[in-house]
Design a protein around this motif. Structure first.
Motif, PDB file in Angstrom:
ATOM      1  N   HIS A 118       0.811  -1.209   0.000  1.00 17.38           N
ATOM      2  CA  HIS A 118       0.000   0.000   0.000  1.00 17.38           C
ATOM      3  C   HIS A 118       0.849   1.265   0.000  1.00 17.38           C
ATOM      4  N   PRO A 119       0.572   2.219  -0.914  1.00 12.98           N
ATOM      5  CA  PRO A 119       1.397   3.429  -1.015  1.00 12.98           C
ATOM      6  C   PRO A 119       1.280   4.358   0.187  1.00 12.98           C
ATOM      7  N   ASP A 120       0.183   4.266   0.950  1.00 13.13           N
ATOM      8  CA  ASP A 120       0.030   5.134   2.116  1.00 13.13           C
ATOM      9  C   ASP A 120       0.673   4.560   3.369  1.00 13.13           C
ATOM     10  N   MET A 121       1.311   3.427   3.245  1.00 13.40           N
ATOM     11  CA  MET A 121       1.952   2.797   4.398  1.00 13.40           C
ATOM     12  C   MET A 121       3.077   3.701   4.897  1.00 13.40           C
ATOM     13  N   LEU A 122       2.984   4.111   6.135  1.00 10.17           N
ATOM     14  CA  LEU A 122       3.972   5.024   6.709  1.00 10.17           C
ATOM     15  C   LEU A 122       5.353   4.388   6.811  1.00 10.17           C
ATOM     16  N   TYR A 123       5.397   3.127   7.212  1.00  8.64           N
ATOM     17  CA  TYR A 123       6.678   2.463   7.443  1.00  8.64           C
ATOM     18  C   TYR A 123       6.924   1.377   6.400  1.00  8.64           C
ATOM     19  N   LYS A 124       7.116   1.773   5.152  1.00  8.49           N
ATOM     20  CA  LYS A 124       7.380   0.804   4.096  1.00  8.49           C
ATOM     21  C   LYS A 124       8.797   0.242   4.189  1.00  8.49           C
ATOM     22  N   ARG A 125       9.707   1.013   4.772  1.00 12.25           N
ATOM     23  CA  ARG A 125      11.101   0.603   4.873  1.00 12.25           C
ATOM     24  C   ARG A 125      11.606   0.872   6.286  1.00 12.25           C
ATOM     25  N   GLU A 126      12.613   0.115   6.696  1.00 16.23           N
ATOM     26  CA  GLU A 126      13.215   0.336   8.008  1.00 16.23           C
ATOM     27  C   GLU A 126      13.698   1.773   8.140  1.00 16.23           C
ATOM     28  N   SER A 127      14.199   2.355   7.068  1.00 16.06           N
ATOM     29  CA  SER A 127      14.724   3.721   7.125  1.00 16.06           C
ATOM     30  C   SER A 127      13.641   4.755   7.425  1.00 16.06           C
TER      31      SER A 127
ATOM     32  N   VAL B 259      11.493   4.392   9.826  1.00 18.89           N
ATOM     33  CA  VAL B 259      11.265   4.330  11.272  1.00 18.89           C
ATOM     34  C   VAL B 259      12.389   5.107  11.947  1.00 18.89           C
ATOM     35  N   GLY B 260      12.037   6.165  12.654  1.00 19.10           N
ATOM     36  CA  GLY B 260      13.031   7.042  13.262  1.00 19.10           C
ATOM     37  C   GLY B 260      13.981   6.356  14.225  1.00 19.10           C
ATOM     38  N   ARG B 261      13.507   5.412  14.990  1.00 19.74           N
ATOM     39  CA  ARG B 261      14.332   4.704  15.973  1.00 19.74           C
ATOM     40  C   ARG B 261      14.122   3.208  15.814  1.00 19.74           C
ATOM     41  N   ALA B 262      14.613   2.666  14.713  1.00 20.02           N
ATOM     42  CA  ALA B 262      14.411   1.246  14.401  1.00 20.02           C
ATOM     43  C   ALA B 262      14.973   0.338  15.474  1.00 20.02           C
ATOM     44  N   THR B 263      16.027   0.751  16.172  1.00 25.27           N
ATOM     45  CA  THR B 263      16.623  -0.077  17.221  1.00 25.27           C
ATOM     46  C   THR B 263      15.780  -0.082  18.490  1.00 25.27           C
ATOM     47  N   MET B 264      14.815   0.839  18.599  1.00 28.27           N
ATOM     48  CA  MET B 264      13.970   0.928  19.785  1.00 28.27           C
ATOM     49  C   MET B 264      12.497   0.653  19.486  1.00 28.27           C
ATOM     50  N   THR B 265      12.162   0.369  18.235  1.00 24.46           N
ATOM     51  CA  THR B 265      10.767   0.179  17.844  1.00 24.46           C
ATOM     52  C   THR B 265      10.469  -1.304  17.692  1.00 24.46           C
TER      53      THR B 265
ATOM     54  N   PHE C  41      12.830  -6.289  17.140  1.00 24.97           N
ATOM     55  CA  PHE C  41      12.762  -4.883  16.768  1.00 24.97           C
ATOM     56  C   PHE C  41      12.864  -4.691  15.259  1.00 24.97           C
ATOM     57  N   VAL C  42      12.466  -3.520  14.794  1.00 26.76           N
ATOM     58  CA  VAL C  42      12.435  -3.218  13.367  1.00 26.76           C
ATOM     59  C   VAL C  42      13.807  -3.413  12.717  1.00 26.76           C
ATOM     60  N   ASP C  43      14.878  -3.138  13.447  1.00 25.29           N
ATOM     61  CA  ASP C  43      16.212  -3.286  12.849  1.00 25.29           C
ATOM     62  C   ASP C  43      16.657  -4.743  12.768  1.00 25.29           C
ATOM     63  N   GLY C  44      15.850  -5.676  13.297  1.00 25.90           N
ATOM     64  CA  GLY C  44      16.151  -7.100  13.193  1.00 25.90           C
ATOM     65  C   GLY C  44      16.718  -7.735  14.445  1.00 25.90           C
ATOM     66  N   HIS C  45      17.094  -6.952  15.456  1.00 21.08           N
ATOM     67  CA  HIS C  45      17.634  -7.575  16.673  1.00 21.08           C
ATOM     68  C   HIS C  45      16.490  -7.950  17.614  1.00 21.08           C
ATOM     69  N   THR C  46      16.782  -8.864  18.532  1.00 14.90           N
ATOM     70  CA  THR C  46      15.820  -9.267  19.552  1.00 14.90           C
ATOM     71  C   THR C  46      16.444  -9.083  20.918  1.00 14.90           C
ATOM     72  N   GLU C  47      15.612  -8.909  21.913  1.00 11.98           N
ATOM     73  CA  GLU C  47      16.098  -8.819  23.292  1.00 11.98           C
ATOM     74  C   GLU C  47      14.962  -9.073  24.255  1.00 11.98           C
ATOM     75  N   GLN C  48      15.337  -9.440  25.486  1.00 10.10           N
ATOM     76  CA  GLN C  48      14.350  -9.551  26.551  1.00 10.10           C
ATOM     77  C   GLN C  48      14.179  -8.173  27.163  1.00 10.10           C
ATOM     78  N   VAL C  49      12.919  -7.789  27.391  1.00 10.91           N
ATOM     79  CA  VAL C  49      12.600  -6.495  27.956  1.00 10.91           C
ATOM     80  C   VAL C  49      11.800  -6.722  29.233  1.00 10.91           C
ATOM     81  N   LYS C  50      12.219  -6.073  30.312  1.00 13.13           N
ATOM     82  CA  LYS C  50      11.488  -6.180  31.573  1.00 13.13           C
ATOM     83  C   LYS C  50      10.116  -5.532  31.428  1.00 13.13           C
ATOM     84  N   LEU C  51       9.096  -6.199  31.981  1.00 16.29           N
ATOM     85  CA  LEU C  51       7.741  -5.614  31.940  1.00 16.29           C
ATOM     86  C   LEU C  51       7.744  -4.216  32.561  1.00 16.29           C
ATOM     87  N   GLN C  52       8.510  -4.064  33.617  1.00 17.64           N
ATOM     88  CA  GLN C  52       8.582  -2.773  34.288  1.00 17.64           C
ATOM     89  C   GLN C  52       9.100  -1.676  33.350  1.00 17.64           C
TER      90      GLN C  52
END
Length: 172
Positions: free
Chosen positions: A71-80, A82-88, A159-170
């Motif tokens: 879809h052309p209206d897709m905001l996040y068509k590419r990783e680039s 996403v402003g903070r791909a490592t945190m999204t 995450f959007v940049d492809g990495h994974t991690e465990q995140v505390k619920l807190q």
């Protein structure tokens, strides 16, 4: 989710966290949500979708706009885009198929069964407040965490940049 099934073929085990496997839907409930130790089921489709993970709806097109990839209206068509791909987060442990959380969302207090019997209990943080990892067995996740108390446990996030991690619920 349905479009992704074509890519998985028969390797559907990747849709389930080992701590929250597909236990089926013996009760025949419509769209039963997941728990800390069990997957959710979307029963209003053929085939039925089931998983222990959710998609971040903020990365999808609004309802009615069709395929997110094309879809052309897709905001996040590419990783680039996403402003903070490592945190999204893109995918994560969850009690339901998707979520669109806000910073102001309250967390769940029942970290075993955060949605109770209703998958529509809120589309925010409550859907990912499942204590699947981080020290306790998922079946022993706290059922009533008092407001203001530290939320025990963690979830896995991809995450959007492809990495994974465990995140505390807190820290959600």
């Amino acid at each position: 989710m349905g479009a992704m099934l074509a890519y998985y073929g028969k390797a559907t085990n990747v849709l389930f966290c080992p701590n929250a496997p597909d236990r089926g839907n013996a009760s025949g409930a419509v769209n039963p949500p997941g728990k800390a130790d069990a997957a959710w089921h979307w029963t209003l489709s053929t085939p039925v979708y089931a998983s222990s993970y959710a998609m971040n709806k903020w990365l999808s097109p609004p309802p009615g706009l069709g395929n997110a990839i094309a879809h052309p209206d897709m905001l996040y068509k590419r990783e680039s885009n996403v402003g903070r791909a490592t945190m999204t987060p893109a995918f994560m442990d969850a009690a339901w198929i998707n979520l669109d959380p806000l910073e102001t969302d309250p967390p769940a207090r029942d970290l075993y069964d955060p949605l109770g019997s209703a998958s529509s209990a809120g589309e925010g943080m409550i859907r990912v407040c499942v204590a699947r990892h981080g020290g306790q067995a998922p079946g022993a996740a706290p059922r009533n965490v008092p407001p203001g108390a530290v939320l025990p446990g963690t979830i896995n996030m991809g995450f959007v940049d492809g990495h994974t991690e465990q995140v505390k619920l807190q820290n959600l």
